[in-house]
Scaffold this motif. Sequence first.
Motif, PDB file in Angstrom:
ATOM      1  N   HIS A  65       4.589 -11.742  -7.126  1.00  0.00           N
ATOM      2  CA  HIS A  65       5.402 -11.241  -8.230  1.00  0.00           C
ATOM      3  C   HIS A  65       5.284 -12.156  -9.451  1.00  0.00           C
ATOM      4  O   HIS A  65       5.177 -11.677 -10.588  1.00  0.00           O
ATOM      5  N   SER A  75       9.051  -0.493  -0.851  1.00  0.00           N
ATOM      6  CA  SER A  75       9.227  -1.135  -2.152  1.00  0.00           C
ATOM      7  C   SER A  75       9.934  -0.208  -3.124  1.00  0.00           C
ATOM      8  O   SER A  75       9.971   1.007  -2.950  1.00  0.00           O
ATOM      9  N   LEU A 104      10.619  -5.419  -2.565  1.00  0.00           N
ATOM     10  CA  LEU A 104       9.434  -5.668  -3.382  1.00  0.00           C
ATOM     11  C   LEU A 104       9.452  -4.718  -4.578  1.00  0.00           C
ATOM     12  O   LEU A 104       9.933  -3.589  -4.477  1.00  0.00           O
ATOM     13  N   ALA A 105       8.874  -5.170  -5.692  1.00  0.00           N
ATOM     14  CA  ALA A 105       8.658  -4.235  -6.803  1.00  0.00           C
ATOM     15  C   ALA A 105       7.690  -3.152  -6.350  1.00  0.00           C
ATOM     16  O   ALA A 105       7.912  -1.970  -6.550  1.00  0.00           O
ATOM     17  N   THR A 106       6.596  -3.577  -5.720  1.00  0.00           N
ATOM     18  CA  THR A 106       5.641  -2.598  -5.203  1.00  0.00           C
ATOM     19  C   THR A 106       4.989  -3.129  -3.943  1.00  0.00           C
ATOM     20  O   THR A 106       4.793  -4.337  -3.808  1.00  0.00           O
ATOM     21  N   ASP A 107       4.685  -2.243  -3.028  1.00  0.00           N
ATOM     22  CA  ASP A 107       3.919  -2.631  -1.854  1.00  0.00           C
ATOM     23  C   ASP A 107       2.556  -1.933  -1.863  1.00  0.00           C
ATOM     24  O   ASP A 107       1.903  -1.815  -0.831  1.00  0.00           O
ATOM     25  N   SER A 108       2.137  -1.502  -3.048  1.00  0.00           N
ATOM     26  CA  SER A 108       0.800  -0.931  -3.193  1.00  0.00           C
ATOM     27  C   SER A 108      -0.137  -1.996  -3.748  1.00  0.00           C
ATOM     28  O   SER A 108       0.306  -2.940  -4.383  1.00  0.00           O
ATOM     29  N   ILE A 167       3.127  -6.481   2.208  1.00  0.00           N
ATOM     30  CA  ILE A 167       3.505  -5.643   3.344  1.00  0.00           C
ATOM     31  C   ILE A 167       5.007  -5.391   3.344  1.00  0.00           C
ATOM     32  O   ILE A 167       5.467  -4.275   3.506  1.00  0.00           O
ATOM     33  N   ALA A 168       5.781  -6.456   3.130  1.00  0.00           N
ATOM     34  CA  ALA A 168       7.238  -6.327   3.065  1.00  0.00           C
ATOM     35  C   ALA A 168       7.758  -7.502   2.259  1.00  0.00           C
ATOM     36  O   ALA A 168       6.982  -8.355   1.813  1.00  0.00           O
ATOM     37  N   ARG A 220       7.654   2.460  -4.479  1.00  0.00           N
ATOM     38  CA  ARG A 220       7.327   3.540  -3.557  1.00  0.00           C
ATOM     39  C   ARG A 220       8.504   4.518  -3.411  1.00  0.00           C
ATOM     40  O   ARG A 220       8.303   5.734  -3.365  1.00  0.00           O
ATOM     41  N   ARG A 231      -0.260   0.423   5.367  1.00  0.00           N
ATOM     42  CA  ARG A 231       0.744   1.479   5.407  1.00  0.00           C
ATOM     43  C   ARG A 231       1.160   1.821   6.837  1.00  0.00           C
ATOM     44  O   ARG A 231       2.264   2.287   7.083  1.00  0.00           O
ATOM     45  N   GLN A 259      12.309  -3.216 -11.289  1.00  0.00           N
ATOM     46  CA  GLN A 259      13.426  -3.574 -10.419  1.00  0.00           C
ATOM     47  C   GLN A 259      14.715  -3.750 -11.199  1.00  0.00           C
ATOM     48  O   GLN A 259      15.763  -3.223 -10.815  1.00  0.00           O
TER      49      GLN A 259
END
Lengths: 680, 680
Positions: B317, A160, B334-338, B363-364, A163, B620, A189
Amino acid sequence: MSTADATETALAAGGDVLVVFTPSGRRGRVARGTTVLQAARELGVDLDSVCGGRAICGRCQVTLSEGSFPKHGIESRPEHLSDFGGNEVDYHAVTGLAQSRRLGCSARLLGDAVIDVPPESQVHRQVIRKRTEVHDLAVDPLVHLHVVEVSPPNMHEAVSDLRRLEEELEFEWALTGLSCDPQVLGKLQAVMREGNWQVTVAVFQQREIIAIWPGYHNTALGLAVDVGSTTIAMHLIELTSGQSLASVGRMNPQIRFGEDLMSRVSYVMMHPGSEQDMSRVVRQTLTELVAQVCQETDSNVDDILDCAFVGNPIMHHLLLGFSPVELGGAPFALATDSAITMPAHELNLGLNRGARCYVLPCIAGHVGADCAAVVLSEAPYLRKEMTLLVDIGTNAEIVLGNRDRLLAASSPTGPAFEGAQISGGQRAAPGAIERVRIDRETLEPRFRVIGCDLWSDDPGFEQAVATVGISGICGSGIIEVVAEMYLAGILSSDGVIDGNLSQYSARVIADGRTFAFVLHKGDITVTVTQNDVRAIQLAKAALYAGIRLLMDKLGVEEIDRIRLAGAFGSHIDVKYAMVLGLIPDCELGNVTSAGNAAGSGAHIALVDVNARREIEKEIRKIEKIETAVESRFQEHFVEAMAIPHKSAQFAQLSKAVTWPTRITGAKTQALTGTRRRRRR
Amino acid sequence: MSTADATETALAAGGDVLVVFTPSGRRGRVARGTTVLQAARELGVDLDSVCGGRAICGRCQVTLSEGSFPKHGIESRPEHLSDFGGNEVDYHAVTGLAQSRRLGCSARLLGDAVIDVPPESQVHRQVIRKRTEVHDLAVDPLVHLHVVEVSPPNMHEAVSDLRRLEEELEFEWALTGLSCDPQVLGKLQAVMREGNWQVTVAVFQQREIIAIWPGYHNTALGLAVDVGSTTIAMHLIELTSGQSLASVGRMNPQIRFGEDLMSRVSYVMMHPGSEQDMSRVVRQTLTELVAQVCQETDSNVDDILDCAFVGNPIMHHLLLGFSPVELGGAPFALATDSAITMPAHELNLGLNRGARCYVLPCIAGHVGADCAAVVLSEAPYLRKEMTLLVDIGTNAEIVLGNRDRLLAASSPTGPAFEGAQISGGQRAAPGAIERVRIDRETLEPRFRVIGCDLWSDDPGFEQAVATVGISGICGSGIIEVVAEMYLAGILSSDGVIDGNLSQYSARVIADGRTFAFVLHKGDITVTVTQNDVRAIQLAKAALYAGIRLLMDKLGVEEIDRIRLAGAFGSHIDVKYAMVLGLIPDCELGNVTSAGNAAGSGAHIALVDVNARREIEKEIRKIEKIETAVESRFQEHFVEAMAIPHKSAQFAQLSKAVTWPTRITGAKTQALTGTRRRRRR
């Protein structure tokens, strides 16, 4: 051999070089060709950089202070640093570099060298912690800016945007385990793409990303705010330098709910829930001040990333939206006496959504975050001398002690020192009488008015004062007039206005069963009534008794230095304060104004994380004395009602405040007999 | 000797006693007279208590399982526990205690004893982690309630209300270094006084006070929410027990911006900033669902203290207010995958201001938090068997692997399986055809409709179906009709509708240059066109190719078990899925529905802090495969277009799905010759 050739030759030699950084003294060997910035990082030297070595920010400037020092086994070379060139030339063309300055990210170490890191290139400025001078300021802000270039996303690795940004922040800036404010995530983004994968982030406490800009961004601002019951003062401060850019102020709009603190608390008691209204109006005013200070400095409100707030306990609670009713009566319980760190948007000030705010801790129910700020600014806990800090508002907040022990209390002076509840009283504002002298013979007063440099008997005074007018008398004026009335024989030692004098001077007039002194006749007549004198007596006795109580608790009879904080402390002539017995005996030269110490404390806390930890720790150690439950307080209070208070220094002081050398008319000879009689 | 006397005697003996707790097996000696609760704490036994030993909450119930076990040197006593009395009598009168149950806070140890702690009295339930059965749930919520009695403030010690509360929380509950949500601080003082100094606080992660109530409060609720592109489902869950109290659902109101995911992304691309509108409407619906679920269960919205959200990347999102445009095109960043933990008020759901929320990690770019929730619920990473998880929505999210290695991908199936882009297609809702059989001889179809238990040729079907009507065909119906069309010879192996059959059956009609099959004639006529068959072919080939790609990557030819998640997985007859070749060969008995696995995952994450850490860690490790950049995907895709896909199990399967034993009319004998010919 050209310089470029020399550089090539030096690099080709390989091996490593010795580098010593000053003033830190850190030293070590790095590979030849290493940039100064990289060497500083390897050796743990505090050398600033926002742009991460892109020759944009100019924060990593250094000076070559010595090169090619002889050392056994290492050939002395004339080339210590690579030539001034490339990025440095560009930077110099755009921004300018002072003589002999180099960019640490561009200059490469070719030979042994001593590199000096000037103060402005250090993240953690090495300053002598002498904070009693507010000009010396440690700068170690909680928010830092970091520029990074993030790799674009690709189809082969689902990582992402956040990350990849975090990975770059870890790689370039050694920032690990960062969280990201949800508000930043929302625009992450778009900003990364707008900046073509170069972004600047603001990181709070090496922990959380709180703001982001496309490309290179170099401005991080903060607000230091003193929410007074009368005035709100806001200072816009550059977080990186610690410098104040502008200050703005405005009346506290809560005045519509009550002139003084207690009437605002009463209002909330009578109108449950109205604390929300008071919070709203003060936050609204803060929001307007933010806009104003940004406009005046041409700053962008989104660059404000941190704020520090101080205020007395009731202002503190109302700012935060807490009801102040518990502070209106015994046992005066605070909601919290801890510092508060939270997102600024909790206060709705229209700041950057990621901005943080810090509210200094209150000390006790009557001793607020403003006093904590004074303590931080004055740092008595670092001193050997027995120091008395006095901050006079509606109540007087008193701190006494030194590095061994510190006590705090609040004395119920009431608002007389602020000009309230005095017949002609008003706040220290243009038009207020602030200085008074009374002729010992004629009893004729002369005075000065805020906003006019002339004394009332100077030629041209009437014209000069016409623009501001004469509207009343402020706190310092009241102190002086009461002291002068005593020195001129108009007041007895127990504070009674001598009615007999009405035979000799038209200034002394009957006022019901008591008498009054006419200070000024005009559109507005300013008189000092018997009640006014009583109010001042009560206030000064309360202040003195509070101080005396702390001295008893500490077992001291002498105070080495006295610092008077706030507007009252700035305006008052300390000689008169001692004549009246507001404060105990102290070398006159050691009684000084601390200026806007509360504001300074907010400023310090804003720009220095260590100062926050320091004041939080010191506040916990302060012994809180509640005057209301101390019988000794009452005793001291009664004793301190007299004028002057028995003071070893009285004789000396009364000389110091006698009529200046300017000769007055001798036409009141007739009074002399009477007056001498009264001076037995 | 009376029992009271016996207790006195035992206590008078002093000394200590041995106590053994089951099932933990912890044991040790405590002073005689110690309460069971206190003994549990001293020995580190997991025994719950909210009220802190005030005999109010009933959480510390225990059973004496054995007493006075003989031991050398210790006299065997008949008295193991103090008598049932006092607080226990009161508690039993009000709330009721089961036979043989004692309150751990009241029962005192008088002699050696074995004490059993039943599961419901354990804070951290000892459950076998077999989470493939969603009924087994580890309960270790992030929010805990604690009752404390705080000392009132007094004039002699200036200690704020918060600090006294914190001191009590440390003393009674060993909670240290707590922070306090500013919102709680605002009402702290009023609540403490309203509760006469007894309050219940909610503490988040042993770190922060997030809510406060006067007196004793025993309810802590949470929300598990699955934000689907079509439907939003919300479950109200008791945080302490982990039990679901009620579930509510509603259409996703974003449908007004676009029927499917991609059309919503397109809408944002066309109308920049409209992601804020989409966020607003989905949050508004969530707010309404909160009100609804609280009303249905007579719950107080302020008792909701934590939430867990799942959704596909675009829903994720949009819920958070992030623009989804990057997810609309390669490389699908993705903006974030956390995972995100934040105050719930960031989402504006009208919850308690201190409530927290947790959003599971994506995840993706195509594999969302809903898939993460399926992974958490199904826990393939704990299994030895090669497991395939398939969650079909607009795209199919595929996870394949076991405890050694886990791969994830998304296959571009398009929305055909959801009934979209099919001529008569619709969502699985009342009125939709969901089951289809076609007579191999007559080509006459029969079907069932959601909301009606009868088949279309059952007597009384017309009346029964009248209330719901027949409005179209849903995903499972399309799968079945296409498979049946093939089995009845209407479709060729390459998916062409045989136009010759129009001579023999009025069900096969010309449709421009191609042909169509009329499934139902009525107010709404449902036909299956050549384009519909193509859409299903493309979708099933995409799904199969994605799965096959992951099998290649893992180097496996066999899958031990297949779990189909979501509504599609619940409705579909797996035999037909295998006939059509949606999924690879697998023992039919090992292909099962995972039910609402995404919702289960949200539920698990809501009530178990360890599950959150677990899924964050496992996510992860998952290898993300992007089908678009894999050439093998295209090859598999082309191969998988045929009907049936070459399957070792086809013969067996086609038998399994032939016309049921019910005899059909023989009046279509005329067709036989032709049909046999085609079946060469």
